[in-house]
Design a protein around this motif. Sequence first.
Motif, mmCIF file in Angstrom:
data_model
loop_
_atom_site.group_PDB
_atom_site.id
_atom_site.type_symbol
_atom_site.label_atom_id
_atom_site.label_comp_id
_atom_site.label_asym_id
_atom_site.label_seq_id
_atom_site.Cartn_x
_atom_site.Cartn_y
_atom_site.Cartn_z
ATOM 1 N N SER A 1 85.117 1.042 -74.979
ATOM 2 C CA SER A 1 83.715 1.405 -75.116
ATOM 3 C C SER A 1 83.145 0.517 -76.215
ATOM 4 C CB SER A 1 83.617 2.880 -75.486
ATOM 5 O OG SER A 1 82.275 3.235 -75.635
ATOM 6 N N VAL A 2 82.070 -0.173 -75.922
ATOM 7 C CA VAL A 2 81.506 -1.068 -76.930
ATOM 8 C C VAL A 2 80.024 -0.767 -77.134
ATOM 9 C CG1 VAL A 2 83.137 -2.950 -76.526
ATOM 10 C CG2 VAL A 2 81.059 -2.866 -75.198
ATOM 11 N N ARG A 3 79.577 -0.958 -78.349
ATOM 12 C CA ARG A 3 78.150 -0.744 -78.658
ATOM 13 C C ARG A 3 77.518 -2.110 -78.850
ATOM 14 N NH1 ARG A 3 77.846 4.664 -79.463
ATOM 15 N NH2 ARG A 3 75.645 4.574 -79.951
ATOM 16 N N VAL A 4 76.460 -2.338 -78.110
ATOM 17 C CA VAL A 4 75.787 -3.628 -78.147
ATOM 18 C C VAL A 4 74.480 -3.456 -78.912
ATOM 19 C CG1 VAL A 4 74.916 -5.545 -76.764
ATOM 20 C CG2 VAL A 4 76.728 -4.083 -75.851
ATOM 21 N N ALA A 5 74.359 -4.184 -80.008
ATOM 22 C CA ALA A 5 73.148 -4.059 -80.834
ATOM 23 C C ALA A 5 71.923 -4.560 -80.078
ATOM 24 C CB ALA A 5 73.335 -4.865 -82.123
ATOM 25 N N VAL B 1 78.698 -7.823 -80.322
ATOM 26 C CA VAL B 1 79.108 -6.450 -80.106
ATOM 27 C C VAL B 1 80.030 -5.949 -81.226
ATOM 28 C CG1 VAL B 1 81.090 -7.178 -78.729
ATOM 29 C CG2 VAL B 1 80.117 -4.946 -78.377
ATOM 30 N N GLU C 1 69.947 -0.078 -78.909
ATOM 31 C CA GLU C 1 71.389 -0.318 -78.808
ATOM 32 C C GLU C 1 71.888 0.245 -77.475
ATOM 33 O OE1 GLU C 1 74.420 0.385 -82.262
ATOM 34 O OE2 GLU C 1 74.415 2.202 -81.018
ATOM 35 N N VAL C 2 72.849 -0.410 -76.896
ATOM 36 C CA VAL C 2 73.416 0.044 -75.618
ATOM 37 C C VAL C 2 74.906 0.322 -75.807
ATOM 38 C CG1 VAL C 2 73.848 -0.562 -73.192
ATOM 39 C CG2 VAL C 2 71.787 -1.413 -74.344
ATOM 40 N N GLU C 3 75.345 1.438 -75.232
ATOM 41 C CA GLU C 3 76.792 1.670 -75.208
ATOM 42 C C GLU C 3 77.306 1.316 -73.822
ATOM 43 O OE1 GLU C 3 78.183 5.593 -76.300
ATOM 44 O OE2 GLU C 3 80.130 5.188 -75.362
ATOM 45 N N GLN D 1 80.613 1.347 -71.351
ATOM 46 C CA GLN D 1 81.979 1.843 -71.118
ATOM 47 C C GLN D 1 82.585 0.975 -70.024
ATOM 48 O OE1 GLN D 1 81.137 5.937 -70.219
ATOM 49 N NE2 GLN D 1 80.636 6.411 -72.339
ATOM 50 N N ALA E 1 76.676 2.163 -68.420
ATOM 51 C CA ALA E 1 75.854 1.829 -69.591
ATOM 52 C C ALA E 1 75.025 3.044 -69.972
ATOM 53 C CB ALA E 1 74.951 0.651 -69.272
ATOM 54 N N ILE E 2 75.047 3.360 -71.259
ATOM 55 C CA ILE E 2 74.203 4.451 -71.762
ATOM 56 C C ILE E 2 72.890 3.809 -72.197
ATOM 57 C CG2 ILE E 2 74.067 6.420 -73.340
ATOM 58 C CD1 ILE E 2 76.591 6.472 -71.560
#
Lengths: 221, 270
Positions: free
Chosen positions: B138-142, B13, B118-120, B122, B67-68
């Motif tokens: 908030s993290v962005r997961v590749a 992440v 990619e998933v964001e 929160q 999750a976005i």
Amino acid sequence: MKKNCLLSMFAASVLALGAVAIAANSEQDKKPSKEVKAEKAEIGKPAPAFTLTTAEGKSVSLSDFAGKTVVLEWFSPYCPWSGMESDDSYWSTGRAAKVVSGIKQADPDAVYLCINSNFDGYDGKSASENGKDSMAIVGSVGVPVLLDLTGVVGKAYGAKSTPHVFIVNTKGVLAYIGAPTTKDGKELFAVEAVKAIKEGKDPKPAETKNYGCGVKYQKKA
Amino acid sequence: MIQALLVLMLATVLPIGNTEQVRVHGVAWHRLPDGRAAMVVRFHVKPGWHMFWTNPGDSGAPPEVKAILPAGWKLGEPIWPRPRILDDDHETVFVHEGEWAWLLPIHSDSAGATPNFEVELQLKWMACQDACVVGRTSVRVAAPTGDLTPLPHQMDGGSYPTTLAAGDSAKVVDHVLHLDLADTGHGSATFLQGVDPGVDVVGSNPVACTVEQGRITLANDLRIRANNARGKPLAIHGLVLLGTKISDPCIAIRLPISDTNDPVQGQPSH
């Protein structure tokens, strides 16, 4: 000095009342080795009687409000779900003010009281500082804060978290136990419960899952 | 092997959210036994502090996630490792300490599909010691590349729930929870209930099971109050905790309760 005065007033009030539940807990406090966890107060049973002193030094008893619906909210100025300023704080986000106002609309005679059971010295704060910090948060909404420094009343009710709400109906019976609202503040459980009581009904739900910081009772050495 | 390594490296992440008490220090993709893809969020909790299980116990609050995701994909119910039970003078809480990992399954209409986006995430959590704090990040997961590796049975020392084995049973009859499982030699077993609006085990949570003659059994009354369920279907769920260590196995139980007689009007028949 002030702390001693508050404690003396509290002790005298308890003796005068002779409230069974409170007296029973006082006995436990004298025997720390035999302390057991407080039993939960139950829906449908009489609310434990109490007399406490407000942060401003006034004595308040549950019996003062006989015939009225009484909302008791366990509160701490040092908890981010309760009084401390945070995005989740029941008080600093304005949710509490919304609930208090909703309750007053539903039943103008209903009474809202905050009870602070933080032990004297929690977080390095004296009883006086704890009281002042509490009033700085809830005073503007016109809600008194009762100090329960020994935790006797909190334990009699089975208060576990801040916030944790107990609603006593007009007959002196516990009608609601749980969270004041959902964590996001979208559902105002306490307001709905008071509305139901005003209409002569049982609240639905009568119990919800509480959340928040643990009540900071004095731990046994 | 190279492919698996690539998956782990690329799924790391960026950026990582930190607070003084809790650090999110990695997210990796794995494949769950039921075929769903899951993001595994790794938390590091400062010594002396704890986060909370899905049922925090007497106080606390579990972590929350949004999750976005692209259209057609949904976040499933998080999967929690076995919690530690902290019991003191005044309260019992169910917690996660030190290093622990939270499983966030996602699924699409196409069974077994591998996410290629990619998933964001929160994330929000509560952590307590004597005092409590609430943290957010908030993290962005590749997106993963290549095949997803199967989920290990244990991560950071904590076991993850398994399902009932053949020959084991769990049911609710007349407002009583019945468990009957094979004893796998862990010496003790308890049932730890999650949060089920309107349904509570009678007595303290967790409830001790009986372990004798090679079986783990439980017959425990349930207090059912449909009025408290807020319109949700009545159910009971939780974990059967075998042994006492967080590395010991645990078994997930989830049972719908079809008997909606509300004991406010009529007590259970037993």
